[in-house]
Design a protein around this motif. Structure first.
Motif, PDB file in Angstrom:
ATOM      1  N   SER A 143      43.912  47.132  35.616  1.00  0.00           N
ATOM      2  CA  SER A 143      44.813  48.273  35.417  1.00  0.00           C
ATOM      3  C   SER A 143      44.125  49.572  35.817  1.00  0.00           C
ATOM      4  N   GLY A 144      44.939  50.548  36.201  1.00  0.00           N
ATOM      5  CA  GLY A 144      44.422  51.886  36.497  1.00  0.00           C
ATOM      6  C   GLY A 144      44.263  52.201  37.966  1.00  0.00           C
ATOM      7  N   MET A 145      44.489  51.214  38.830  1.00  0.00           N
ATOM      8  CA  MET A 145      44.321  51.465  40.265  1.00  0.00           C
ATOM      9  C   MET A 145      45.610  52.040  40.845  1.00  0.00           C
ATOM     10  N   VAL A 146      45.479  53.123  41.621  1.00  0.00           N
ATOM     11  CA  VAL A 146      46.680  53.715  42.243  1.00  0.00           C
ATOM     12  C   VAL A 146      46.489  54.036  43.720  1.00  0.00           C
ATOM     13  N   PHE A 149      36.374  51.320  44.863  1.00  0.00           N
ATOM     14  CA  PHE A 149      35.400  51.317  43.765  1.00  0.00           C
ATOM     15  C   PHE A 149      35.329  49.943  43.100  1.00  0.00           C
ATOM     16  N   VAL A 150      36.495  49.345  42.869  1.00  0.00           N
ATOM     17  CA  VAL A 150      36.526  48.035  42.223  1.00  0.00           C
ATOM     18  C   VAL A 150      35.876  46.988  43.132  1.00  0.00           C
ATOM     19  N   THR A 151      36.197  47.035  44.411  1.00  0.00           N
ATOM     20  CA  THR A 151      35.601  46.093  45.371  1.00  0.00           C
ATOM     21  C   THR A 151      34.089  46.227  45.391  1.00  0.00           C
ATOM     22  N   GLU A 152      33.626  47.472  45.453  1.00  0.00           N
ATOM     23  CA  GLU A 152      32.180  47.736  45.537  1.00  0.00           C
ATOM     24  C   GLU A 152      31.422  47.110  44.364  1.00  0.00           C
ATOM     25  N   GLU A 153      31.982  47.244  43.158  1.00  0.00           N
ATOM     26  CA  GLU A 153      31.275  46.715  41.980  1.00  0.00           C
ATOM     27  C   GLU A 153      31.370  45.183  41.893  1.00  0.00           C
ATOM     28  N   ILE A 154      32.528  44.618  42.197  1.00  0.00           N
ATOM     29  CA  ILE A 154      32.654  43.150  42.109  1.00  0.00           C
ATOM     30  C   ILE A 154      31.796  42.475  43.169  1.00  0.00           C
ATOM     31  N   ALA A 176      39.536  40.993  47.619  1.00  0.00           N
ATOM     32  CA  ALA A 176      40.770  41.557  48.175  1.00  0.00           C
ATOM     33  C   ALA A 176      41.569  42.179  47.038  1.00  0.00           C
ATOM     34  N   VAL A 177      41.996  43.440  47.234  1.00  0.00           N
ATOM     35  CA  VAL A 177      42.702  44.172  46.172  1.00  0.00           C
ATOM     36  C   VAL A 177      44.115  44.521  46.607  1.00  0.00           C
ATOM     37  N   ASP A 178      45.082  44.242  45.758  1.00  0.00           N
ATOM     38  CA  ASP A 178      46.462  44.713  45.942  1.00  0.00           C
ATOM     39  C   ASP A 178      46.698  45.812  44.904  1.00  0.00           C
ATOM     40  N   VAL A 179      46.661  47.053  45.365  1.00  0.00           N
ATOM     41  CA  VAL A 179      46.745  48.185  44.440  1.00  0.00           C
ATOM     42  C   VAL A 179      48.065  48.184  43.675  1.00  0.00           C
ATOM     43  N   GLU A 180      49.141  47.919  44.353  1.00  0.00           N
ATOM     44  CA  GLU A 180      50.483  47.997  43.730  1.00  0.00           C
ATOM     45  C   GLU A 180      50.594  47.072  42.519  1.00  0.00           C
TER      46      GLU A 180
END
Lengths: 144, 69
Positions: free
Chosen positions: B9-12, B19-24, B34-38
């Motif tokens: 939660s919190g990604m827009v 940032f989330v990708t970098e840490e994981i 792979a991130v789906d922001v929506e």
């Protein structure tokens, strides 16, 4: 009565964005009341195609608090008509010790009390030097 | 090769995804993120089974919250 009475559109959007960001990063107040001071409960913001409602905006405040250490808003132009405002501005900031600059093309609609009820924006990242300082220190944040 | 999905939660925006990708990606064994922001769905590919608590810690380090593992 227009929410812009006595205030230029440029000043309104600068004050709105800067004050909201200040309140987010300044302290530890519960994010809900902060959002409610600036946005109506039924607010919807579409940012680069991503739909953000009140709950999503509140959830976004925690990471902003952690990651944003400097910021500065530069308003290039703004127009107002009735309760609507359009503006083009650049948000300069420092997030996770990296400088970021984002140009924003913004359309917004305000409630009679001056809170934002609808916003639609497209953004693009501008080139910056890595590790630079992208804005003024956020209130309550120490220099990185 | 293993693939797991998490909800954050919190990604827009793109910055959030980065940032989330970098840490994981720092978690041992992770080969792709792979991130789906929506939707907030994060798909993590790894060369071993991951401990969800390691992923949670990485997400929290980025400032976000893991709401479903």
């Amino acid at each position: 009565m227009s929410p812009f009475d006595g205030v230029s559109p440029e000043q309104f959007i600068a004050d709105f964005m800067t004050s909201f960001t200040d309140e987010i990063v300044r302290g530890e107040e519960d994010p809900g009341p902060i959002v409610d001071r600036y946005y109506t409960p039924d607010m919807i913001q579409i940012a680069d195609g991503v739909r953000i409602d009140r709950d999503k905006l509140i959830a976004h405040i925690r990471p902003v608090r952690k990651n944003l250490t400097h910021y500065r808003l530069e308003v290039h132009e703004a127009l107002a008509s009735g309760n609507r405002i359009a503006a083009r501005f650049t948000l300069h900031g420092q997030m996770r010790k990296k400088a970021v600059a984002t140009e924003v093309h913004f359309f917004g609609e305000l409630a009679a009390d001056g809170r934002m009820s609808r916003a639609h924006q497209l953004t693009r990242a501008l080139p910056t030097g890595q590790g630079g300082q992208g804005g003024q220190p956020a209130p309550g944040k120490e220099e990185a | 090769m293993s693939q797991s999905t998490y909800t954050v939660s919190g990604m827009v925006c793109g910055h959030c995804a980065g940032f989330v990708t970098e840490e994981i990606e720092r978690v041992a064994g992770v080969t792709a993120v792979a991130v789906d922001v929506e939707s907030g769905v994060v798909t993590v590919t790894s060369d071993r089974d991951l401990d969800a608590e390691d992923v949670r810690a990485a997400v929290e380090e980025a400032g976000y919250e893991l709401v479903r593992a």
